[in-house]
Design a protein around this motif. Structure first.
Motif, mmCIF file in Angstrom:
data_model
loop_
_atom_site.group_PDB
_atom_site.id
_atom_site.type_symbol
_atom_site.label_atom_id
_atom_site.label_comp_id
_atom_site.label_asym_id
_atom_site.label_seq_id
_atom_site.Cartn_x
_atom_site.Cartn_y
_atom_site.Cartn_z
ATOM 1 N N THR A 103 0.837 -1.191 0.000
ATOM 2 C CA THR A 103 0.000 0.000 0.000
ATOM 3 C C THR A 103 0.873 1.242 0.000
ATOM 4 O OG1 THR A 103 -1.682 1.240 1.236
ATOM 5 C CG2 THR A 103 -0.156 -0.081 2.520
ATOM 6 N N LEU A 104 0.354 2.308 -0.607
ATOM 7 C CA LEU A 104 1.071 3.583 -0.638
ATOM 8 C C LEU A 104 0.587 4.548 0.433
ATOM 9 C CD1 LEU A 104 1.201 4.231 -4.496
ATOM 10 C CD2 LEU A 104 3.015 3.353 -3.037
ATOM 11 N N ARG A 105 -0.324 4.122 1.274
ATOM 12 C CA ARG A 105 -0.902 5.024 2.269
ATOM 13 C C ARG A 105 0.129 5.616 3.218
ATOM 14 N NH1 ARG A 105 -2.990 3.842 7.465
ATOM 15 N NH2 ARG A 105 -4.194 5.610 8.291
ATOM 16 N N PRO A 106 1.119 4.863 3.753
ATOM 17 C CA PRO A 106 2.091 5.504 4.656
ATOM 18 C C PRO A 106 2.843 6.663 4.012
ATOM 19 C CG PRO A 106 2.197 3.132 4.883
ATOM 20 C CD PRO A 106 1.314 3.397 3.717
ATOM 21 N N LEU A 107 3.331 6.473 2.792
ATOM 22 C CA LEU A 107 4.076 7.548 2.128
ATOM 23 C C LEU A 107 3.166 8.715 1.766
ATOM 24 C CD1 LEU A 107 6.526 5.580 -0.188
ATOM 25 C CD2 LEU A 107 7.078 6.888 1.859
ATOM 26 N N LEU A 108 1.958 8.425 1.305
ATOM 27 C CA LEU A 108 1.039 9.499 0.946
ATOM 28 C C LEU A 108 0.588 10.276 2.176
ATOM 29 C CD1 LEU A 108 -1.135 7.733 -1.772
ATOM 30 C CD2 LEU A 108 0.705 9.388 -2.106
ATOM 31 N N SER A 109 0.434 9.607 3.303
ATOM 32 C CA SER A 109 0.070 10.309 4.538
ATOM 33 C C SER A 109 1.190 11.237 4.991
ATOM 34 C CB SER A 109 -0.258 9.298 5.638
ATOM 35 O OG SER A 109 -1.347 8.483 5.273
ATOM 36 N N LEU A 110 2.428 10.761 4.887
ATOM 37 C CA LEU A 110 3.564 11.629 5.225
ATOM 38 C C LEU A 110 3.623 12.835 4.300
ATOM 39 C CD1 LEU A 110 6.207 12.193 6.770
ATOM 40 C CD2 LEU A 110 7.385 10.755 5.107
ATOM 41 N N GLY A 111 3.416 12.618 3.001
ATOM 42 C CA GLY A 111 3.434 13.739 2.068
ATOM 43 C C GLY A 111 2.331 14.743 2.353
ATOM 44 N N ALA A 112 1.130 14.261 2.673
ATOM 45 C CA ALA A 112 0.033 15.180 2.987
ATOM 46 C C ALA A 112 0.323 15.971 4.262
ATOM 47 C CB ALA A 112 -1.268 14.388 3.133
ATOM 48 N N ALA A 113 0.887 15.310 5.279
ATOM 49 C CA ALA A 113 1.192 16.009 6.530
ATOM 50 C C ALA A 113 2.260 17.084 6.329
ATOM 51 C CB ALA A 113 1.645 14.993 7.586
ATOM 52 N N LEU A 114 3.312 16.752 5.573
ATOM 53 C CA LEU A 114 4.362 17.752 5.325
ATOM 54 C C LEU A 114 3.849 18.901 4.469
ATOM 55 C CD1 LEU A 114 7.498 15.489 4.750
ATOM 56 C CD2 LEU A 114 6.834 16.744 6.807
ATOM 57 N N LEU A 115 2.956 18.601 3.533
ATOM 58 C CA LEU A 115 2.381 19.679 2.725
ATOM 59 C C LEU A 115 1.557 20.627 3.587
ATOM 60 C CD1 LEU A 115 1.864 20.906 -0.063
ATOM 61 C CD2 LEU A 115 -0.066 19.334 -0.313
ATOM 62 N N LEU A 116 0.720 20.079 4.463
ATOM 63 C CA LEU A 116 -0.053 20.933 5.376
ATOM 64 C C LEU A 116 0.864 21.728 6.299
ATOM 65 C CD1 LEU A 116 -2.966 18.516 6.385
ATOM 66 C CD2 LEU A 116 -3.097 20.526 4.899
ATOM 67 N N LEU A 117 1.953 21.104 6.740
ATOM 68 C CA LEU A 117 2.899 21.797 7.621
ATOM 69 C C LEU A 117 3.537 22.989 6.925
ATOM 70 C CD1 LEU A 117 4.582 21.818 10.288
ATOM 71 C CD2 LEU A 117 6.201 20.332 9.118
ATOM 72 N N ASN A 118 3.992 22.792 5.698
ATOM 73 C CA ASN A 118 4.646 23.890 4.979
ATOM 74 C C ASN A 118 3.684 25.028 4.688
ATOM 75 O OD1 ASN A 118 7.106 22.551 4.916
ATOM 76 N ND2 ASN A 118 6.643 21.509 3.000
#
Length: 338
Positions: A103-118
């Motif tokens: 599944t790609l969910r772990p990597l996509l969740s990290l990307g979404a969190a970092l995008l919201l952070l920035n």
């Protein structure tokens, strides 16, 4: 079937059933309380209340001069809040998780969190423009709208998000509790370290904690876009695989010896073309063969294109042999009268 401890490192045969966190009432209440705390800190700094006074007292106390023996260790410890190194470490771990669980969910969740952070933290940093303690110009001032970018603390918010995402993606309640406690300790230590070094005010760190926690609490709202993005990426991957397999089926593969030359491909004749006519050349005559003039070489064939003219008969290249004896037909003797 492996029974040792390393069996958990193998890839699972099929994607496991992972319970995706939802926006429950408890999580929604925590999100609302954290948002109210976030706004209260911003208002307290804008109005230069007691919080700004506390910032200046800690700054003038200079903790890095009071306890210089731990300065060397904390210089390395604060790296756990830097975006580049922490993102690489966590992405490597979550990449392995994605491969193991199909599944790609772990990597996509990290990307979404970092995008919201920035987006969120960066916008507030630029909008308020607060200067750090080392660049402060007036004692007791909030140092807002002066071109700075330290409010809220990016180190602290990044530590909360990058290490907290591991607890958010945990597959068991026990692992989630342990990882939540560990990420909270790391984020708390990174924030206090920036205050000790003197790169952030205490209010910067408090707002960074709140900003990172808001992102983690809001991640369940991103699960639906993450699922759609995963389905799209996997469908594109399957389509690309089919195209590569189709190309491999069209190209014939010939065995090639190691280090040897690659065999030349024969010219392809277009569909519908007639087979070229081949004629035999260099065939020895039967008499020369009978004389034993050596072993006959195999006949060579050369292609000849087909034309509308009639083909000539094949002639031997040797000189025709004249038959022995006279060519005059035999005549009977003339009859004589008696």
């Amino acid at each position: 079937m492996r029974t040792d401890i390393f069996a958990r490192l193998d890839r699972e045969p099929e994607p496991p059933k992972i319970e995706v966190p939802g926006m429950t009432r408890t999580r929604l209440a925590l999100f609302g309380g954290t948002l109210a705390f976030y706004l209260a800190i911003v208002v307290a700094v804008l109005l230069s209340t007691w919080l700004v006074t506390l910032d200046w007292k800690i700054m003038l106390f200079r903790p890095y001069q009071q306890w210089p023996e731990i300065h060397g260790f904390l210089d390395y410890y604060v790296v756990l809040g830097q975006r580049g190194p922490t993102a690489v470490m966590v992405a490597a771990w979550l990449g392995w998780r994605s491969w193991r669980q199909h599944t790609l969910r772990p990597l996509l969740s990290l990307g979404a969190a970092l995008l919201l952070l920035n987006v969120t933290v960066g916008a507030v940093k630029i909008g308020l423009g607060r200067l750090g303690p080392h660049y402060a110009t007036q004692v007791g001032s909030a140092e807002l709208f002066a071109g700075g970018d330290i409010f809220p603390s990016g180190h602290t918010a990044n530590a909360v998000v990058t290490w907290g995402i591991l607890a958010y993606l945990a597959t068991t309640p026990r692992a989630r509790r342990y990882l939540s406690a560990l990420s909270a300790v790391v984020a708390l230590g990174v924030g206090l370290t920036t205050v000790y070094i003197g790169t952030h005010w205490l209010s910067d760190v408090m707002l960074g904690w709140a900003a990172g926690l808001l992102i983690l609490l809001a991640l369940p709202w991103c699960e639906s876009p993450i699922a759609r993005a995963e389905a799209l990426i996997l469908s594109l991957r399957d389509r690309l695989r089919e195209q590569l397999r189709a190309r491999r089926r069209l190209v014939p593969s010939l065995p090639v010896a190691t280090g040897g030359p690659r065999p030349a491909m024969p010219p392809q004749r277009p569909a519908g073309a007639e087979e070229p006519v081949r004629e035999i050349i260099g065939v020895r005559s039967g008499r020369s063969a009978a004389r034993g003039e050596g072993r006959l070489a195999p006949p060579l064939t050369t292609p000849r294109t087909h034309t509308t003219h009639s083909a000539h008969a094949v002639r031997s290249e040797r000189t025709p042999v004249t038959p022995a004896g006279s060519r005059r037909p035999p005549h009977s003797r003339p009859l004589t009268g008696g």
